[in-house]
Design a protein around this motif. Structure first.
Motif, PDB file in Angstrom:
ATOM      1  N   LEU A  57       0.814  -1.210   0.000  1.00  0.00           N
ATOM      2  CA  LEU A  57       0.000   0.000   0.000  1.00  0.00           C
ATOM      3  C   LEU A  57       0.851   1.265   0.000  1.00  0.00           C
ATOM      4  O   LEU A  57       0.315   2.368   0.023  1.00  0.00           O
ATOM      5  N   ASP A  58       2.162   1.108  -0.042  1.00  0.00           N
ATOM      6  CA  ASP A  58       3.044   2.277   0.066  1.00  0.00           C
ATOM      7  C   ASP A  58       2.779   3.345  -0.994  1.00  0.00           C
ATOM      8  O   ASP A  58       2.765   4.551  -0.670  1.00  0.00           O
ATOM      9  N   PRO A  59       2.559   2.995  -2.276  1.00  0.00           N
ATOM     10  CA  PRO A  59       2.268   4.055  -3.256  1.00  0.00           C
ATOM     11  C   PRO A  59       1.004   4.831  -2.915  1.00  0.00           C
ATOM     12  O   PRO A  59       0.935   6.046  -3.149  1.00  0.00           O
ATOM     13  N   LEU A  60       0.014   4.155  -2.340  1.00  0.00           N
ATOM     14  CA  LEU A  60      -1.209   4.840  -1.938  1.00  0.00           C
ATOM     15  C   LEU A  60      -0.959   5.739  -0.740  1.00  0.00           C
ATOM     16  O   LEU A  60      -1.430   6.879  -0.686  1.00  0.00           O
ATOM     17  N   PHE A  61      -0.187   5.260   0.224  1.00  0.00           N
ATOM     18  CA  PHE A  61       0.117   6.079   1.397  1.00  0.00           C
ATOM     19  C   PHE A  61       0.956   7.297   1.035  1.00  0.00           C
ATOM     20  O   PHE A  61       0.910   8.327   1.723  1.00  0.00           O
ATOM     21  N   ALA A  62       1.726   7.205  -0.017  1.00  0.00           N
ATOM     22  CA  ALA A  62       2.497   8.364  -0.460  1.00  0.00           C
ATOM     23  C   ALA A  62       1.568   9.519  -0.835  1.00  0.00           C
ATOM     24  O   ALA A  62       1.899  10.692  -0.645  1.00  0.00           O
ATOM     25  N   TYR A  72      -8.714  10.433  -4.909  1.00  0.00           N
ATOM     26  CA  TYR A  72      -9.274   9.543  -5.925  1.00  0.00           C
ATOM     27  C   TYR A  72      -8.545   9.707  -7.266  1.00  0.00           C
ATOM     28  O   TYR A  72      -8.216   8.712  -7.923  1.00  0.00           O
ATOM     29  N   THR A  73      -8.278  10.928  -7.675  1.00  0.00           N
ATOM     30  CA  THR A  73      -7.550  11.156  -8.920  1.00  0.00           C
ATOM     31  C   THR A  73      -6.161  10.539  -8.843  1.00  0.00           C
ATOM     32  O   THR A  73      -5.693   9.886  -9.789  1.00  0.00           O
ATOM     33  N   ALA A  74      -5.510  10.715  -7.683  1.00  0.00           N
ATOM     34  CA  ALA A  74      -4.177  10.147  -7.517  1.00  0.00           C
ATOM     35  C   ALA A  74      -4.226   8.624  -7.489  1.00  0.00           C
ATOM     36  O   ALA A  74      -3.351   7.948  -8.051  1.00  0.00           O
ATOM     37  N   TYR A  75      -5.248   8.075  -6.858  1.00  0.00           N
ATOM     38  CA  TYR A  75      -5.418   6.615  -6.812  1.00  0.00           C
ATOM     39  C   TYR A  75      -5.608   6.060  -8.219  1.00  0.00           C
ATOM     40  O   TYR A  75      -4.978   5.066  -8.605  1.00  0.00           O
ATOM     41  N   ARG A  76      -6.462   6.679  -9.018  1.00  0.00           N
ATOM     42  CA  ARG A  76      -6.711   6.208 -10.371  1.00  0.00           C
ATOM     43  C   ARG A  76      -5.477   6.347 -11.254  1.00  0.00           C
ATOM     44  O   ARG A  76      -5.324   5.613 -12.242  1.00  0.00           O
ATOM     45  N   ALA A  77      -4.605   7.288 -10.906  1.00  0.00           N
ATOM     46  CA  ALA A  77      -3.400   7.514 -11.708  1.00  0.00           C
ATOM     47  C   ALA A  77      -2.299   6.496 -11.421  1.00  0.00           C
ATOM     48  O   ALA A  77      -1.326   6.405 -12.185  1.00  0.00           O
ATOM     49  N   PRO A  79      -0.241   3.137 -11.473  1.00  0.00           N
ATOM     50  CA  PRO A  79      -0.174   2.022 -12.429  1.00  0.00           C
ATOM     51  C   PRO A  79      -0.995   0.842 -11.930  1.00  0.00           C
ATOM     52  O   PRO A  79      -1.143   0.643 -10.717  1.00  0.00           O
ATOM     53  N   ASP A  80      -1.526   0.060 -12.842  1.00  0.00           N
ATOM     54  CA  ASP A  80      -2.382  -1.070 -12.464  1.00  0.00           C
ATOM     55  C   ASP A  80      -1.717  -1.976 -11.433  1.00  0.00           C
ATOM     56  O   ASP A  80      -2.372  -2.453 -10.496  1.00  0.00           O
ATOM     57  N   ALA A  81      -0.440  -2.207 -11.587  1.00  0.00           N
ATOM     58  CA  ALA A  81       0.269  -3.119 -10.686  1.00  0.00           C
ATOM     59  C   ALA A  81       0.389  -2.554  -9.269  1.00  0.00           C
ATOM     60  O   ALA A  81       0.626  -3.311  -8.321  1.00  0.00           O
ATOM     61  N   GLN A  82       0.246  -1.233  -9.120  1.00  0.00           N
ATOM     62  CA  GLN A  82       0.388  -0.594  -7.811  1.00  0.00           C
ATOM     63  C   GLN A  82      -0.955  -0.185  -7.212  1.00  0.00           C
ATOM     64  O   GLN A  82      -1.007   0.229  -6.051  1.00  0.00           O
ATOM     65  N   ARG A  83      -2.034  -0.305  -7.983  1.00  0.00           N
ATOM     66  CA  ARG A  83      -3.327   0.183  -7.507  1.00  0.00           C
ATOM     67  C   ARG A  83      -4.036  -0.909  -6.713  1.00  0.00           C
ATOM     68  O   ARG A  83      -4.449  -1.922  -7.263  1.00  0.00           O
ATOM     69  N   PRO A  84      -4.202  -0.735  -5.396  1.00  0.00           N
ATOM     70  CA  PRO A  84      -4.876  -1.751  -4.590  1.00  0.00           C
ATOM     71  C   PRO A  84      -6.378  -1.777  -4.868  1.00  0.00           C
ATOM     72  O   PRO A  84      -6.959  -0.791  -5.322  1.00  0.00           O
ATOM     73  N   SER A  85      -7.005  -2.906  -4.587  1.00  0.00           N
ATOM     74  CA  SER A  85      -8.452  -3.024  -4.735  1.00  0.00           C
ATOM     75  C   SER A  85      -9.153  -2.205  -3.668  1.00  0.00           C
ATOM     76  O   SER A  85      -8.708  -2.144  -2.511  1.00  0.00           O
ATOM     77  N   ALA A  86     -10.260  -1.587  -4.049  1.00  0.00           N
ATOM     78  CA  ALA A  86     -11.027  -0.762  -3.120  1.00  0.00           C
ATOM     79  C   ALA A  86     -12.449  -1.292  -3.011  1.00  0.00           C
ATOM     80  O   ALA A  86     -13.039  -1.716  -4.005  1.00  0.00           O
ATOM     81  N   ARG A  87     -12.998  -1.288  -1.800  1.00  0.00           N
ATOM     82  CA  ARG A  87     -14.379  -1.699  -1.560  1.00  0.00           C
ATOM     83  C   ARG A  87     -15.019  -0.719  -0.571  1.00  0.00           C
ATOM     84  O   ARG A  87     -14.351  -0.168   0.301  1.00  0.00           O
ATOM     85  N   THR A  88     -16.328  -0.553  -0.720  1.00  0.00           N
ATOM     86  CA  THR A  88     -17.072   0.376   0.133  1.00  0.00           C
ATOM     87  C   THR A  88     -17.633  -0.347   1.346  1.00  0.00           C
ATOM     88  O   THR A  88     -18.235  -1.420   1.217  1.00  0.00           O
ATOM     89  N   TYR A  89     -17.455   0.259   2.515  1.00  0.00           N
ATOM     90  CA  TYR A  89     -17.977  -0.282   3.769  1.00  0.00           C
ATOM     91  C   TYR A  89     -18.624   0.836   4.584  1.00  0.00           C
ATOM     92  O   TYR A  89     -18.684   1.982   4.153  1.00  0.00           O
TER      93      TYR A  89
END
Length: 314
Positions: A57-62, A72-77, A79-89
């Protein structure tokens, strides 16, 4: 200077795992900034992010370290290999003074990133969460529980995925000095998923295991048919519809495969309020029953598809 965003990314660590029922587990998370988290309603939506396949999750925490970020824009940007799965709770409980937040998961096997994580999660595991931040300057978002202040009768309908939100709603109603008449229908997988909840409602639990082969939502639809709403419908100016019972032209114009999200549009003088959250097509059928067959004006109904059958949701 840009307004402080309503939602932010939080670095959270699993502190405690508690089995709530056969199908539901509560995860208590802590983190250095959880004390700054906010919740606006019992059905407050958040997103959780899950590393997969040995990912990090380090790229997301950055992104979260940026002073001001559009997560959200940064998350979508990423790369696929670095983008973790997201779910709503849903936030089940928040204790900012203790820097703790509770989230409940339905356990349904190794069927998706969230359920895989939940099956194996142990204290010390790390996740990312987007949630409202206290003292945000933006609008308060991410919830649909908005009962009129003068409401006298409430109908709550939920399947197991919406049970954490519905349970929180009942707790909030139990604290009101003047309590409305509340009826609640909860459909769950098993009989031992029944919970002890505040007695703010006439509550009916419906377990699918009691009827092998029963389709998801079928028990809710049957039980809803047992509730008499005629007095309220007449008082609200509605009348039983003569239209086809599979949906009015207005409702049938929706994409059957699209998530359903139809909030009520009421002022605080409204005497009745219905809140429905379940699988998308189930929620749609329940809404249509109330509006088309019972004649309840649609502005009194909030209905939401929390997941879609046939799609990987967990």
């Amino acid at each position: 200077m840009a307004a402080k965003p309503s939602y932010q990314l939080f670095d959270i660590t699993l502190a405690k795992r508690t089995q709530v029922s056969a199908s539901l587990v509560k995860f208590t998370f802590s983190g250095p900034n959880v004390s700054q988290m906010e919740t606006y309603a019992p059905d407050q939506r958040i997103k959780l992010f899950f590393p997969e396949g040995g990912g990090t999750l380090d790229p997301l925490f950055a992104i979260a370290k940026l002073e001001e970020h559009d997560w959200y824009t940064a998350y979508r940007a990423l790369p696929d290999a670095q983008r973790p799965s997201a779910r709503t709770y849903t936030i089940r409980a928040l204790r900012p003074e203790q820097a703790e937040v509770d989230v409940e998961f339905v356990l349904h096997g190794d069927t998706g990133p969230a359920s895989r994580w939940a099956m194996r999660a142990r204290p010390g595991d790390r996740l990312a969460m987007t949630a409202p931040v206290a003292n945000a300057e933006g609008p308060k978002l991410g919830y649909e529980w908005k009962p009129p202040k003068g409401v006298r009768r409430i109908l709550i309908i939920a399947d197991e995925t919406a049970l954490p939100a519905a349970a929180g709603i009942l707790e909030s109603l139990n604290e009101l000095p003047l309590k409305p008449k509340v009826e609640a229908l909860f459909e769950v997988p098993r009989s031992d998923d029944v919970q002890q909840l505040p007695q703010a409602a006439k509550l009916r639990w419906l377990a699918r295991e009691t009827e092998p082969g029963c389709q998801h939502g079928e028990l809710l639809r049957r039980a809803l048919g047992d509730i008499d709403l005629q007095q309220e419908i007449i008082a609200l100016g509605g009348k039983p519809s003569t239209a086809a019972t599979d949906g009015s032209p207005e409702e049938l114009s929706q994409d059957e495969n699209a998530p359903l999200w139809e909030p009520a549009t009421l002022d605080d003088s409204a005497p009745f309020y219905a809140w429905i959250a379940a699988e998308t097509k189930v929620a749609m059928k329940l809404r249509r029953y109330l509006v088309n067959e019972c004649g309840l004006p649609k502005q009194y109904v909030t209905s939401m598809g929390y997941w879609r059958q046939g799609k990987t949701n967990g």
